[in-house]
Write an enzyme that holds these catalytic residues in place. Structure first.
Site, PDB file in Angstrom:
ATOM      1  N   GLY A  29       1.776   2.856   1.865  1.00  0.00           N
ATOM      2  CA  GLY A  29       3.112   2.259   1.992  1.00  0.00           C
ATOM      3  C   GLY A  29       4.216   3.209   1.595  1.00  0.00           C
ATOM      4  O   GLY A  29       4.072   4.435   1.625  1.00  0.00           O
TER       5      GLY A  29
ATOM      6  N   THR B  98       1.497   0.924  -7.343  1.00  0.00           N
ATOM      7  CA  THR B  98       1.157  -0.291  -6.594  1.00  0.00           C
ATOM      8  C   THR B  98      -0.256  -0.204  -6.028  1.00  0.00           C
ATOM      9  O   THR B  98      -0.780   0.894  -5.815  1.00  0.00           O
ATOM     10  CB  THR B  98       2.157  -0.487  -5.430  1.00  0.00           C
TER      11      THR B  98
ATOM     12  N   GLY C 165       8.320  -4.412  -1.805  1.00  0.00           N
ATOM     13  CA  GLY C 165       8.278  -5.225  -0.593  1.00  0.00           C
ATOM     14  C   GLY C 165       7.557  -4.495   0.528  1.00  0.00           C
ATOM     15  O   GLY C 165       6.777  -3.572   0.275  1.00  0.00           O
TER      16      GLY C 165
ATOM     17  N   THR D 141       4.961  -4.209  -6.236  1.00  0.00           N
ATOM     18  CA  THR D 141       5.056  -2.875  -6.835  1.00  0.00           C
ATOM     19  C   THR D 141       5.863  -2.918  -8.125  1.00  0.00           C
ATOM     20  O   THR D 141       6.922  -3.530  -8.159  1.00  0.00           O
ATOM     21  CB  THR D 141       5.810  -1.941  -5.860  1.00  0.00           C
TER      22      THR D 141
ATOM     23  N   SER E  43      -1.255  -6.825  -8.116  1.00  0.00           N
ATOM     24  CA  SER E  43      -0.587  -5.952  -7.148  1.00  0.00           C
ATOM     25  C   SER E  43      -0.436  -4.511  -7.646  1.00  0.00           C
ATOM     26  O   SER E  43       0.171  -3.686  -6.972  1.00  0.00           O
ATOM     27  CB  SER E  43       0.801  -6.520  -6.827  1.00  0.00           C
TER      28      SER E  43
ATOM     29  N   ARG F 226      -4.318   2.516   4.859  1.00  0.00           N
ATOM     30  CA  ARG F 226      -2.861   2.303   4.935  1.00  0.00           C
ATOM     31  C   ARG F 226      -2.178   2.782   3.644  1.00  0.00           C
ATOM     32  O   ARG F 226      -2.634   2.554   2.541  1.00  0.00           O
ATOM     33  CB  ARG F 226      -2.580   0.827   5.153  1.00  0.00           C
TER      34      ARG F 226
HETATM   35  N1  ASP Z   1       5.966  -1.593  -1.333  1.00  0.00           N
HETATM   36  C1  ASP Z   1       4.559  -1.782  -1.470  1.00  0.00           C
HETATM   37  C2  ASP Z   1       3.871  -1.313  -0.241  1.00  0.00           C
HETATM   38  O1  ASP Z   1       4.354  -1.523   0.850  1.00  0.00           O
HETATM   39  C3  ASP Z   1       4.102  -3.156  -1.746  1.00  0.00           C
HETATM   40  C4  ASP Z   1       5.019  -4.076  -2.443  1.00  0.00           C
HETATM   41  O2  ASP Z   1       5.894  -3.682  -3.182  1.00  0.00           O
HETATM   42  O3  ASP Z   1       4.883  -5.285  -2.222  1.00  0.00           O
HETATM   43  O4  ASP Z   1       2.796  -0.791  -0.360  1.00  0.00           O
END
Ligand code: ASP
Length: 332
Positions: A221, A209, A243, A191, A89, A219
């Site tokens: 985030g 991340t 998240g 992340t 990730s 995309r």
């Molecule tokens: N916050 C990150 C995103 O939305 C991904 C994650 O932390 O799971 O890109």
């Protein structure tokens, strides 16, 4: 009274902004009398990070112990996870978007409130370090896509293939159904966000991340968005998120947590309130996604909270490197 002391006083006594407003009507000398301030002991240095990343917090702790700044610590801590190919990730080995591209988002913020960010960056492992260079060596805050990549090469970052065999295989399996569903607690590690207070008591933060697995190409985030994925105010505290980034962006989550601490909430209370803002939205489908926050205030108190079970914070403080399960909104 200096602004810094005044902020400390209001947040510590829990009287918050209302008292601040009342006091602003007083003369300076009366303010001094009205609020005798006991400067609290700062429990520093310390490092906290999202998820179970003890190698990363260990690295950051070592940086601080050898006289490094909180900024150096969070950068180098995040780099540990970026280089780890088994983590799917972050950085090398991150899961790709639906078209098979690994695209990275990262940002960093220092004690002066300076920040740097890269979004939709390909082929460069250490996105957090490129973000730091954007902060320090350019007049900008954020570079995206090909421009960020070009900048990274110009200043000496090597070009690499970030898609490992394991991540390629996972993507090929995903393609069979091509279902887009945010995965809650992906491998227990999404992340990596890291916050640190160094020996001078100064705060910095960073996060990095590969974003949501199998996202649409292009995309971006919350993680590289200052105020959403990360926010640091050296007078108050700092917060970092993990998240479903879309939900964090919609509530400007990390900035919200820091502002709640400014108003007198503890880091734990502030993280809980920020999660409540997400889950209490009309028609929120929060049962289907995860968001987690970690936060620290200037005194070295920490907090962590998530929607679902499974989120954790790694904390290195007083020579102890521990992974601590976060409390959560949904109690299964
Ligand atoms: N916050 C990150 C995103 O939305 C991904 C994650 O932390 O799971 O890109």
């Amino acid at each position: 009274m200096k602004r810094r002391n005044f902020i400390k006083a209001t947040s510590l006594t829990g009287v918050g902004l209302a008292t601040g407003a009342t006091l602003s009507a007083c003369k300076d000398s009366e303010k001094e009398k009205a609020l005798p301030i006991k400067t609290p002991e700062v429990t520093a240095p310390l490092v906290i990070a999202t998820w179970n990343v003890k190698n990363a917090t260990q690295k950051a702790w070592e940086v601080i112990q050898t006289g490094g700044s909180a900024l150096d610590a969070v950068e180098q801590g995040c780099m540990v996870e970026e280089a780890d190919e088994t983590g799917q990730s972050v950085g090398k080995g991150g899961l790709p978007d639906r078209d098979g591209h690994v695209t990275l988002d990262a940002c960093i913020m220092d004690k002066h409130g300076n920040c740097g960010s890269v979004v939709f960056l390909e082929h460069v492992v250490h996105a957090v370090s490129v973000a730091r260079k954007v902060m320090e060596d350019t007049p900008h805050v954020m570079l995206a896509g090909k421009g960020a990549e070009q900048f990274a090469y110009e200043i000496g970052f090597p070009k690499e293939n970030l898609l490992t065999e394991a991540s390629k295989k996972a993507w090929e399996e995903w393609k069979v159904k091509s279902e887009y569903k945010p995965i809650i607690n992906i491998e227990n590690h999404d992340t990596i966000g890291m916050l640190a207070i160094d020996k001078n008591g100064d705060l910095s933060g960073a996060c990095t991340t590969s974003g949501l697995a199998y996202k649409m190409h292009g995309r971006v985030g919350d993680s590289p968005i200052i105020g959403s994925g990360l926010f640091v105010d050296n007078e108050i505290g700092a917060c970092v998120a993990t998240g479903l980034g879309e939900e964090v962006v919609k509530t400007v989550g990390s900035f919200l947590v820091v502002e709640l601490m400014r108003q007198g909430k503890s880091p734990q209370e502030a993280c809980e309130e920020a999660i409540r803002r997400i889950v209490s939205k009309p028609n929120s489908n929060f049962k289907d996604f995860q968001v987690g926050y970690i936060a620290v205030n200037k005194q070295g108190e920490t907090g962590s909270y998530a929607i679902h079970k499974g989120f954790s914070m790694t904390k290195f403080q007083k020579d102890r490197n521990e992974n601590l399960e976060a409390t959560h909104y949904i109690n299964e």
